[in-house]
Write a protein that holds these residues in place. Structure first.
Motif, PDB file in Angstrom:
ATOM      1  N   GLY A 122      27.461  42.028  35.237  1.00  0.00           N
ATOM      2  CA  GLY A 122      28.017  42.332  36.407  1.00  0.00           C
ATOM      3  C   GLY A 122      29.651  41.951  36.492  1.00  0.00           C
ATOM      4  O   GLY A 122      30.071  42.382  35.394  1.00  0.00           O
ATOM      5  N   ASP A 123      30.343  41.475  37.282  1.00  0.00           N
ATOM      6  CA  ASP A 123      31.547  41.185  37.592  1.00  0.00           C
ATOM      7  C   ASP A 123      32.006  40.054  36.699  1.00  0.00           C
ATOM      8  O   ASP A 123      31.709  38.922  37.105  1.00  0.00           O
ATOM      9  CB  ASP A 123      31.965  41.024  39.163  1.00  0.00           C
ATOM     10  CG  ASP A 123      33.311  40.955  39.100  1.00  0.00           C
ATOM     11  OD1 ASP A 123      34.254  40.966  38.425  1.00  0.00           O
ATOM     12  OD2 ASP A 123      33.916  40.619  40.385  1.00  0.00           O
ATOM     13  N   PRO A 124      32.893  40.353  35.672  1.00  0.00           N
ATOM     14  CA  PRO A 124      33.211  38.980  34.979  1.00  0.00           C
ATOM     15  C   PRO A 124      34.178  38.088  35.788  1.00  0.00           C
ATOM     16  O   PRO A 124      34.075  36.750  35.426  1.00  0.00           O
ATOM     17  CB  PRO A 124      34.276  39.619  33.873  1.00  0.00           C
ATOM     18  CG  PRO A 124      33.901  41.220  33.945  1.00  0.00           C
ATOM     19  CD  PRO A 124      33.313  41.509  35.258  1.00  0.00           C
ATOM     20  N   ARG A 125      34.685  38.434  37.034  1.00  0.00           N
ATOM     21  CA  ARG A 125      35.669  37.672  37.704  1.00  0.00           C
ATOM     22  C   ARG A 125      34.770  36.571  38.124  1.00  0.00           C
ATOM     23  O   ARG A 125      34.979  35.255  38.127  1.00  0.00           O
ATOM     24  CB  ARG A 125      36.189  38.125  38.831  1.00  0.00           C
ATOM     25  CG  ARG A 125      37.200  39.270  38.419  1.00  0.00           C
ATOM     26  CD  ARG A 125      37.910  39.819  39.804  1.00  0.00           C
ATOM     27  NE  ARG A 125      36.803  40.576  40.323  1.00  0.00           N
ATOM     28  CZ  ARG A 125      36.854  41.004  41.561  1.00  0.00           C
ATOM     29  NH1 ARG A 125      37.942  41.023  42.357  1.00  0.00           N
ATOM     30  NH2 ARG A 125      35.872  41.650  42.052  1.00  0.00           N
ATOM     31  N   ALA A 126      33.486  36.613  38.424  1.00  0.00           N
ATOM     32  CA  ALA A 126      32.544  35.596  38.914  1.00  0.00           C
ATOM     33  C   ALA A 126      32.362  34.698  38.090  1.00  0.00           C
ATOM     34  O   ALA A 126      32.200  33.330  38.231  1.00  0.00           O
ATOM     35  CB  ALA A 126      31.365  36.221  39.495  1.00  0.00           C
ATOM     36  N   TYR A 127      31.723  35.073  36.756  1.00  0.00           N
ATOM     37  CA  TYR A 127      31.802  34.120  35.647  1.00  0.00           C
ATOM     38  C   TYR A 127      33.050  33.361  35.567  1.00  0.00           C
ATOM     39  O   TYR A 127      32.870  31.967  35.055  1.00  0.00           O
ATOM     40  CB  TYR A 127      31.365  35.073  34.302  1.00  0.00           C
ATOM     41  CG  TYR A 127      31.289  34.582  33.056  1.00  0.00           C
ATOM     42  CD1 TYR A 127      30.392  33.586  32.830  1.00  0.00           C
ATOM     43  CD2 TYR A 127      32.398  33.879  32.242  1.00  0.00           C
ATOM     44  CE1 TYR A 127      30.012  32.616  31.588  1.00  0.00           C
ATOM     45  CE2 TYR A 127      32.151  33.244  31.187  1.00  0.00           C
ATOM     46  CZ  TYR A 127      31.228  32.818  30.820  1.00  0.00           C
ATOM     47  OH  TYR A 127      30.879  31.673  29.752  1.00  0.00           O
ATOM     48  N   VAL A 128      34.085  34.040  35.363  1.00  0.00           N
ATOM     49  CA  VAL A 128      35.367  33.136  34.929  1.00  0.00           C
ATOM     50  C   VAL A 128      35.401  32.214  36.055  1.00  0.00           C
ATOM     51  O   VAL A 128      36.163  31.009  36.054  1.00  0.00           O
ATOM     52  CB  VAL A 128      36.673  34.241  34.750  1.00  0.00           C
ATOM     53  CG1 VAL A 128      37.943  33.380  34.627  1.00  0.00           C
ATOM     54  CG2 VAL A 128      36.582  34.907  33.613  1.00  0.00           C
TER      55      VAL A 128
END
Length: 168
Positions: free
Chosen positions: A57-63
């Motif tokens: 999914g969205d890399p922003r959530a991981y970061v």
């Protein structure tokens, strides 16, 4: 995904999001140099897992989660548990930021509230995450996010009321 394609996709993503990540990190820690370190560490971790994170999914959530975890790890170090009021008073935005000077007072007040409350406020109001997404990033309950938000806003209002007015 080929190595060249992976690196190109990653670089493109970083160019689009690095400034926002850096500002988020600064709001968490109150130090531009530490914010740069946190973002660099977070991006290094993202790069090593890029294909899996993008597929999920969205890399922003991981970061965001990595930034919060790295900041919490930093706070656990004995030498960094507290920021003195004189240190907070001397903080000024780094010249390479898009933040407005009018935000100085708010940032200084934000840095005086407990780190957990500050993290929730940054995720909820700067990153504009819902209660549910904030809870997911922090791996906590929505009730905890709501109570930390309420307490954090109360502490922030109190800090803003007690800050001395600066003379021009």
């Amino acid at each position: 995904m080929t190595g060249h394609r992976r690196e190109t996709d990653f670089r493109t993503w970083v160019l689009q999001h690095r400034t926002r990540l850096r500002t988020t990190a600064f709001l968490l820690c109150g130090d531009w140099y530490l914010a740069d370190d946190l973002v660099q560490d977070a991006l290094g971790r993202l790069y090593s897992r890029w294909e899996r994170v993008v597929a999920a999914g969205d890399p922003r959530a991981y970061v965001r989660r990595v930034l919060c975890n790295l900041h919490n790890d930093h706070l656990r170090r004995p030498a960094r548990r507290e920021i003195s009021e004189s240190d907070v008073a001397t903080l000024r935005p780094h010249p390479h930021t898009s933040m407005d000077e009018r935000d100085d007072e708010l940032i200084a007040a934000l840095l005086t509230i407990p780190a957990g409350q500050r993290t929730v406020l940054v995720l909820r109001f700067f990153e504009d995450l819902s209660v549910e997404r904030t809870a997911a990033v922090l791996k906590t309950s929505t009730g905890n996010v709501k109570s930390q938000t309420s307490r954090g806003l109360e502490a922030l209002r109190a800090a803003l009321r007690t800050r001395p007015a600066e003379t021009a």
